[in-house]
Design an enzyme around this catalytic site. Structure first.
Site, PDB file in Angstrom:
ATOM      1  N   ALA A 165       0.855  -1.193   0.000  1.00 64.29           N
ATOM      2  CA  ALA A 165       0.000   0.000   0.000  1.00 64.29           C
ATOM      3  C   ALA A 165       0.883   1.231   0.000  1.00 64.29           C
ATOM      4  O   ALA A 165       1.818   1.344   0.806  1.00 64.29           O
ATOM      5  CB  ALA A 165      -0.902   0.002   1.222  1.00 64.29           C
ATOM      6  N   VAL A 219       3.944  -1.447   3.674  1.00 59.42           N
ATOM      7  CA  VAL A 219       3.439  -0.090   3.451  1.00 59.42           C
ATOM      8  C   VAL A 219       4.585   0.789   2.971  1.00 59.42           C
ATOM      9  O   VAL A 219       5.692   0.732   3.515  1.00 59.42           O
ATOM     10  CB  VAL A 219       2.825   0.510   4.737  1.00 59.42           C
ATOM     11  CG1 VAL A 219       2.377   1.940   4.494  1.00 59.42           C
ATOM     12  CG2 VAL A 219       1.649  -0.329   5.222  1.00 59.42           C
ATOM     13  N   LYS A 220       4.275   1.555   1.933  1.00 64.60           N
ATOM     14  CA  LYS A 220       5.271   2.503   1.428  1.00 64.60           C
ATOM     15  C   LYS A 220       4.820   3.899   1.814  1.00 64.60           C
ATOM     16  O   LYS A 220       3.678   4.282   1.542  1.00 64.60           O
ATOM     17  CB  LYS A 220       5.350   2.373  -0.095  1.00 64.60           C
ATOM     18  CG  LYS A 220       6.153   3.464  -0.765  1.00 64.60           C
ATOM     19  CD  LYS A 220       6.250   3.207  -2.247  1.00 64.60           C
ATOM     20  CE  LYS A 220       6.704   4.435  -2.984  1.00 64.60           C
ATOM     21  NZ  LYS A 220       6.890   4.208  -4.400  1.00 64.60           N
ATOM     22  N   THR A 221       5.717   4.653   2.456  1.00 59.10           N
ATOM     23  CA  THR A 221       5.329   5.983   2.890  1.00 59.10           C
ATOM     24  C   THR A 221       6.518   6.929   2.757  1.00 59.10           C
ATOM     25  O   THR A 221       7.486   6.614   2.066  1.00 59.10           O
ATOM     26  CB  THR A 221       4.776   5.942   4.337  1.00 59.10           C
ATOM     27  OG1 THR A 221       4.118   7.169   4.619  1.00 59.10           O
ATOM     28  CG2 THR A 221       5.871   5.696   5.378  1.00 59.10           C
TER      29      THR A 221
END
Ligand code: R5P
Length: 266
Positions: free
Chosen positions: A141, A171-173
């Site tokens: 995500a 998760v990529k942020t």
């Protein structure tokens, strides 16, 4: 977790270090032509031996990347918008059967927490988790940040936690102040995007701080392929991510490799 899911995850996050250097070249899916990605196949080719995964769209994968590649593919499966429209209005752009056919290691989709379309993108994530899960394909995500969103630990922590709660495997942020808080509150591995191009030393510093604060690595694009020396840059990023090399040493390494590569024309 089934064997296929574990196997694919281990192709993304390397078991020997627990870290990953993902190379992102998917920018054209909403930006169109992007500096450094005019010919994505040519850009990617010399970088692939140093990348743990390659993140891109179906169209570029099929038309520009040699199918004999060893690089595990993370396929962007969301889109349908452009910088001229409402970016948050994304939908799924690839059928899961095609992701299977393309033998991908993972699929990636953006969520737009806080936008008027957050529900659409969050339910899209939940649906992709069902589809990916039933085929043993991990879901990454991407916490997309609209112009109006603050890139702070409060907002990114909220977006990352929601992505994990909905079943994202990774998760990529973005890196931010108090990033440790974001990591602590997210029960699945986090990778950071590089963001817009900055000086090489600064990009290496962000990567170092991110992994020191608990990220499992980077999913980096522009700070690699827009570097004056992309191959030297990805090699330096690898040392930071996999071997905890300090930014100073990594920058020295970058300069040395850049000099050598310029001299040999590689
Ligand atoms: C954005 O959503 C795209 O997925 C990019 O791949 C991502 O932002 C990583 O690239 P960069 O390091 O250039 O920010």
């Amino acid at each position: 977790m089934d064997w296929g899911m574990k196997n694919r995850l281990s192709r993304i996050i390397k078991p020997d270090t627990g870290r990953t250097v993902m190379l992102a070249i998917d920018h054209g899916y909403f930006l169109g032509p992007t500096s450094g990605l005019e010919e994505p196949g040519k850009t990617a080719e010399p970088l692939l031996p140093h990348a743990d995964t390659l993140m891109l769209t179906r169209g570029v994968l099929r038309s520009c990347i040699c199918p004999e590649t060893d690089a595990p593919i993370v396929l962007r499966v969301s889109g349908g918008t452009s910088i001229l429209g409402n970016l948050a209005d994304e939908g799924r752009t690839v059928a899961i059967e095609d992701a299977v056919r393309l033998n991908v290691a993972g699929v990636a989709l953006s969520i737009f927490v806080g936008s008027e379309l957050e529900k659409q993108t969050l339910l899209g994530l939940a649906e992709l988790v069902d589809l990916g899960g039933s085929r043993g394909i991990p879901v990454i995500a991407v916490t997309a940040v609209g112009k109006e969103m603050a890139r702070d630990a409060r907002y990114l922590g909220l977006a990352c936690r929601i992505a994990a709660e909905l079943g994202a495997n990774i998760v990529k942020t973005y890196y931010c102040e108090d990033f440790k808080k974001v990591v602590r509150n997210c029960p699945v591995p986090i990778v950071i995007a590089g963001g817009k191009k900055v000086e090489e030393k600064e990009a290496l510093d962000i990567a170092y701080r991110a992994v020191s604060d608990g990220a499992v690595g980077v999913d980096m694009g522009r700070n690699i392929f827009q570097s004056t020396h992309p191959v030297a840059m990805i090699q330096a990023v690898r040392e930071v991510v996999h071997n905890n090399m300090t930014p100073d040493k990594a920058f020295d390494l970058f300069n040395t490799l850049a000099g050598e590569q310029a001299a040999t024309g590689t």
